[in-house]
Structures are given as structure tokens and as C-alpha cells.
Design an enzyme around this catalytic site. Sequence first.
Site, PDB file in Angstrom:
ATOM      1  N   ALA A 109     -35.393 -20.926 -31.835  1.00  0.00           N
ATOM      2  CA  ALA A 109     -35.062 -20.184 -32.377  1.00  0.00           C
ATOM      3  C   ALA A 109     -34.327 -19.190 -31.385  1.00  0.00           C
ATOM      4  O   ALA A 109     -34.725 -17.812 -31.693  1.00  0.00           O
ATOM      5  CB  ALA A 109     -35.535 -19.539 -33.209  1.00  0.00           C
ATOM      6  N   TYR A 148       1.010  -1.220  -0.163  1.00  0.00           N
ATOM      7  CA  TYR A 148      -0.522   0.571  -0.163  1.00  0.00           C
ATOM      8  C   TYR A 148       1.151   1.301  -0.027  1.00  0.00           C
ATOM      9  O   TYR A 148       2.171   1.023  -0.605  1.00  0.00           O
ATOM     10  CB  TYR A 148      -1.046  -0.299   1.021  1.00  0.00           C
ATOM     11  CG  TYR A 148      -2.137   0.843   1.123  1.00  0.00           C
ATOM     12  CD1 TYR A 148      -3.223   0.682  -0.734  1.00  0.00           C
ATOM     13  CD2 TYR A 148      -2.618   1.654   1.999  1.00  0.00           C
ATOM     14  CE1 TYR A 148      -3.844   1.538  -0.061  1.00  0.00           C
ATOM     15  CE2 TYR A 148      -3.193   2.125   1.851  1.00  0.00           C
ATOM     16  CZ  TYR A 148      -4.355   2.605   1.445  1.00  0.00           C
ATOM     17  OH  TYR A 148      -5.601   3.169   0.283  1.00  0.00           O
ATOM     18  N   LYS A 154     -20.500 -20.711 -11.713  1.00  0.00           N
ATOM     19  CA  LYS A 154     -19.434 -20.595 -13.213  1.00  0.00           C
ATOM     20  C   LYS A 154     -18.463 -19.751 -12.362  1.00  0.00           C
ATOM     21  O   LYS A 154     -17.203 -19.925 -12.839  1.00  0.00           O
ATOM     22  CB  LYS A 154     -20.881 -19.562 -13.801  1.00  0.00           C
ATOM     23  CG  LYS A 154     -19.975 -19.191 -15.160  1.00  0.00           C
ATOM     24  CD  LYS A 154     -20.232 -19.823 -15.944  1.00  0.00           C
ATOM     25  CE  LYS A 154     -20.319 -20.027 -17.726  1.00  0.00           C
ATOM     26  NZ  LYS A 154     -20.722 -19.058 -18.005  1.00  0.00           N
TER      27      LYS A 154
END
Length: 755
Positions: A195, A39, A94
Site C-alpha cells: 500500500a 552570446y 532515466k
Amino acid sequence: MDEDFRKAALDYHRLPRPGKLAVEPTKRMANQHDLALAYSPGVAAACEAIQSDPEAAREMTARGNLVAVISNGTAVLGLGNIGPLASKPVMEGKAVLFKKFAGIDVFDIEVDASDPDHFCQVVAALEPTFGGINLEDIKAPECFEIEQRLRQQMAIPVFHDDQHGTAIVCAAAVRNGLLLQGKRLEDVKLVTSGAGAAAMACVDLLVTMGLKPENVTLTDIKGVVYEGRDENMPANMARYARQTDARALNEVLAGADVFLGLSAPRVLRPEWLPLLADKPLILALANPEPEILPALVREARPDAIVATGRSDYPNQVNNVLCFPYIFRGALDVHASEINEAMKVAAVEAIAELARAEASEVVASAYGGSAPLFGPDYIIPKPFDPRLLLEIAPAVAKAAMATGVARKPIEDFEVYKTELERFIYRSGQLMRPVFEVARRAPKRVAYAEGEDERVLRAVQTVIDERIARPVLVGRRGVIEERIRELGLRLQIGRDIEVVDPAENDSNFLPLVERYQRLVERRGVPPASSERRIRRRPNITTAMLLDAGFVDAAICGGRSDWWQQTRDVLPIIPKRDSVSRIYAMSTVILPTGVLFICDTHMNLDPTAEQVAEMTQLAAQTVRRFGMVPKAALLSHSNFGASNSPSARKMRQALPLIREACPDLEIDGEMHGDAALAESIRSRMVTQSPLTGSANLLIMPSLDAANISLTLLAAANDGHLIGPLLLGTSKQLHVLVPSTTARGIVNITALSVAQLQG
């Protein structure tokens, strides 16, 4: 799902701590100096470097390996529009897949923005943080517009996995399915049920690969997509609208070679299956229930090949087969986008991999089965570790060829080797060992020649060109196992087989030699012949003793110590050492540790501690590492006068005299061995710098307990035990050794033989 499974799923997400992700620092912060570097004021140097050169952010920060998984929760799995907060478990899942399969870090971001303008504004503003964007679970048709706009606005890859991930894996299945059916993509007729986003992406990609648009018929919930059906039809659907009087799915199935379903359960009725062309390919990808069950297809059309989206049926079309590896390749060349060429490259890599023999990891992950390319195996299994090694380089090459790679890869062989660290955690450690072994491959005998792990390992040994294998076992059984596993091994060309039931002329000298070794150990001649013919460990050790092979790998099926007792009378210690020792290696997320003596000596003396340390340090150098040794104890630098502490103190000067260049200190606690800051509080002038990587324990109990605790608590990967001090290269496997572990021990044995 049933109630028990639901409860297990809730417990999985809740315990032992909520969620599936955590953020872990990659740098040590143990003192004020570390804080100053991390930092203020040290961080200013990195900020200035990035301000001067934005590409430096990939070197100074995590950005180059960081992907955002982003959703607004409008089309989650089969749950629909459940909102961003409820979608968070899916996005965390995920993220875990990205990390597990490709080593990519992920922040999951759930955005409360159903309006496309608002959503795009939020996501585009995140570009400085990430190296890539994975859009997830966004409903159609907004997902098309969102992805297109973000790709135009952002200079990093933007990939809607629901569209393109499905399309890539589906296209690989089509490629291989048509190959088995003897058809060409350019000639087939395809009919869809659905579709939406995924279906349109599948069709578009197949057209890119050669499918003729005029051979495509779309159907959706309203029926056949025909010219004039809807004046507001999206452009990606309109390009496939046909002039036809047909209005229902069954009216357009006649002569179809490929049925592509991404719609709803049971929409493809069994009585319609005879309408399809000979040898059709049916992809029924609706989840959780497909458009038609595979069992119904088998009854009506045994000539068909079927794929679904479910793991409990063959040929699962699963996005995890591609998205981690596509991003891996894209990130590694600093790609500005994921384009069509990169997607096609991923398709071909996946399809080609399915045609190769399956790996041990695949077999073990799926109940021990070893799938072979055929009607029930047209795409790889999700746990096949080779996916990363094939897809990421293919994607990277395509990015370079199409000019979207900012940092091209110069040497793809080196790149593949680097990728191994994500799948075989021993990859980086073993690299120098493999390089040495390849220089002069030796003859290595394997006692359990009929074992699946050994056969898979031997295939890799041949592919890596590190040894010339000799298998001990029944020739007929070995031949049958090779066929069952789909391996490319050929007896006589790639491997030799020593069958104790057949090789009478070869075995007679071995029997006589073994009788002389054990006749004064209480083993009469008749028993010694039975032993050498029935105990493969003894047979293999005798092959090594007689010089028929250069190294031997025994054991792996039962008690390690009993198997070791069988072979040590045949292959004893070297004359220059007093005992044989065992060293084991544990590969942790934070690094590699070598531990002695984990298996052989209950309570070594100070002299034996010194001897094992010298032998272990020599082996550590074989891995291309500089040994840094610590003598461990309950005592810290003279704090205790117990026998074990005195033993470790007495060993130190013996080691320093024998190995003056070795970095070593002790006796010390385990934390002092691994942290220089702790060690420096105990002693001001230690010759040991940094963290020790070779830990010498005062007893077998301490060594074995430490090894197994470290491995279990830190998801560690074990190599060994490696026998130190034997007169010839001999190792005995523990039952948990994997095929990759056998490959590693083979490479080390061959490398050790080269001086």
C-alpha cells in the site's frame, strides 16, 4: 548480480568517458559572428523577447523540450535510502530513456534535501528552467505531499513516475488481462499486497477507470488495511479501509479476480492460489524477485495471466512504456499539468497497441520473436517504436479536452508525422517521397517474399497505401509466416503471391524470355529454367522486365554484388546513360548526406562522375531537398595534379554545362564541403553555399569507406544503395536492410515512377 555482470556494469558507466550523459550545442559556433549571435550582444534580443512574452522562451531556448529528473535519493530502486549522490547513476539512466524514446532533453538533479519543505522550495525555484518535472525515487509518504505541493505551486507538469508511471502501465495490463479473461473492470474484486506510493497510485487510477472502491482490499506489511487500524492512516489509504475481521493476506484472497503485488518477494504462496477466482489476473511486480514466480502460478493455476516487473518474464510492467511519451505529448501542447484524463488516455493507448500486430523493431529487440496479443503479451514491449506515435497524441488530445493545453495541436496527422523523426530517423527525409507515392500506388515485386523483414515492410506499405505488393515465394510458407507474425495481410486482398512452383502457365513466357536473354552468356536452356524457378531475384527481375510489375526490390540475404549480377542482364541501363551507378544515404544527427558511387563503379571517369552527379541530383530532389553537390578529392581547388584530382576538376565544367542550376563546386576536401567557413578560405567566389548534402567521390573505395565510417561513428541510419540509371525501377537490398529500409526504398521506387 554476479561478479562478471557487476564488472560489466561498472565498465559501462566508467568507459570510455564517465557517466551516461553529455551536453551538446545545437548551434554552430565557428567564428566571431556566431559568437556574437550566441552570446553578447545578440543574446540580448532573445532576452528582451522573453521578457515581453514569457511563452517565447519555448521558441528561443531549450525550455520547451527540457525536463528535470529530480530525486533526493530516499527510495532508490531496490536499494532504499542511499542518498542523492549515489542515486545519480539512476537519474542519468532515466534521462537517457527520455532522450532515446521521445527525443526529450533532460538535466538530472540530485537534491540533498530529505525534508519535504526544503525539497519543495528547491524544486519550485527551478520552474523557469524546465518545461516539466519528473520526480523520482522519493520515499513514501513524503512523496505524496511533495508532488501535491509542487503541482499546486508550479505551472508546468509535475509527475512522480514511481507512482503514476507504474499505475498507467499496470492499468493497461489490467485492461487487457481482463479482456482476455472475459471480465469487466466494474465487476472484479482486487486485492493488493502493498500500500505504498506505487500501489496506491495503481488502485486510484483503476478506480478512476471504473473499479469500484468497495471491491478493493488493501494489505501491507502490517496485514489487512481495515477501518480503525491506525488513526493516523494517510487519507489515500483510509478511503479503502474496510470493515472486516480478516487480518492476513490469505484471509482476503478468496474470490479475488486481480492480485496486485507491489511489496516483497514470495509473499503470495502457491498453496493460496486456489483461493482466487476463476481466470485470475496476477500482477506480481516486486523487483528483483516478484511476489510469486510465474512458473509456480502456471503449475497451480494454468487459467491465470501473470505479469511481473522483470524483463525475463512475459508481460513486463515497465515505466518506460509511458513516461517518455506522456511528457512528449504534454510538452508539445505546453500543458500546465498532467491530469487524470491524460493518464487514462495513456492507459488506453498502451492497451490498444498491445492488441495490434508487433513491429519488426520489437521482434529484433527480443531475439527475433514476434509477440501476439494473448496471455503472454498483454502490454507492449518497451522497444516498440509505435508507443510514441500512439501515446503522445492521445495525451495531447486529453490535455486539450481538459483545458490544460496552452498551445493546442491543429492537425494530428501532421503531428504524428513530426513524431516519426524521434523513432524513424528517416521519417522527415522520406515524408515528401511518401506523399508522392500515395498519389498513384504501383505494383512492386519483392524477391524475398518469405522473409520476415519483407512481410513486416509489406504490412506497412499496405497501411501507408504506397504500393500494391507482389511477393515471390512459396505460397504456403508465406501464409504460415503471416500467421506467425500476427500480420493482417491477406493473399488476394492485400497482396499477390507468385509461387515459381505453381505458376506454370504464367512462368512459361518468362522462362522463354529469360532463355533468350542469357543463352549467349553461357547459360543453356535447362539451366535457365532452373535459375528462374530457384533464384527469386531472377524471377522478380523477369516479372519487372515482362511488365507484370512496375518496380522490383531484390536481394537482402547474401552478397550484394552477386545478387546484382543476377538481375542487371535482365534490367539493363537506360539508353541515355553510359553506366549504372549507386547512391547511398546516411542520416546523421546533424543532417542528411547523399554519397556516390558507393557500390557500382571502382574508378569512374570524369564523364561518368558528371553523369552520376546529374542522376544523383535528380534523386535528391525526390526527397524534397535542394541538392548541393561537392566533388571530393584529396586535393583542394587545384592543389594537386594527381589523376584523381584532375578527374574531379574535369568533371566540374561538364556538370555545370549539363545542370546550370545545380549548386556545385570542387575538387575539395570533405571539411570544405561541409563547412562554408572553411571553403571560403580557399576560394572567394564559390557557387556552393552552406553545407553540401551530395558528396561525389573519386572512387568506389572512397565512397564506401566514407559511408560506413560516417554511419558507424555517428550512429547514422542508412538508406540504400539506390541504383541510378536503370531502365526500370530496380533496387537490390544489402543484408543489413531493415523492414523500415525496405518501406523507404518501396516509396522511393513508386515516387520515381511518377515522373
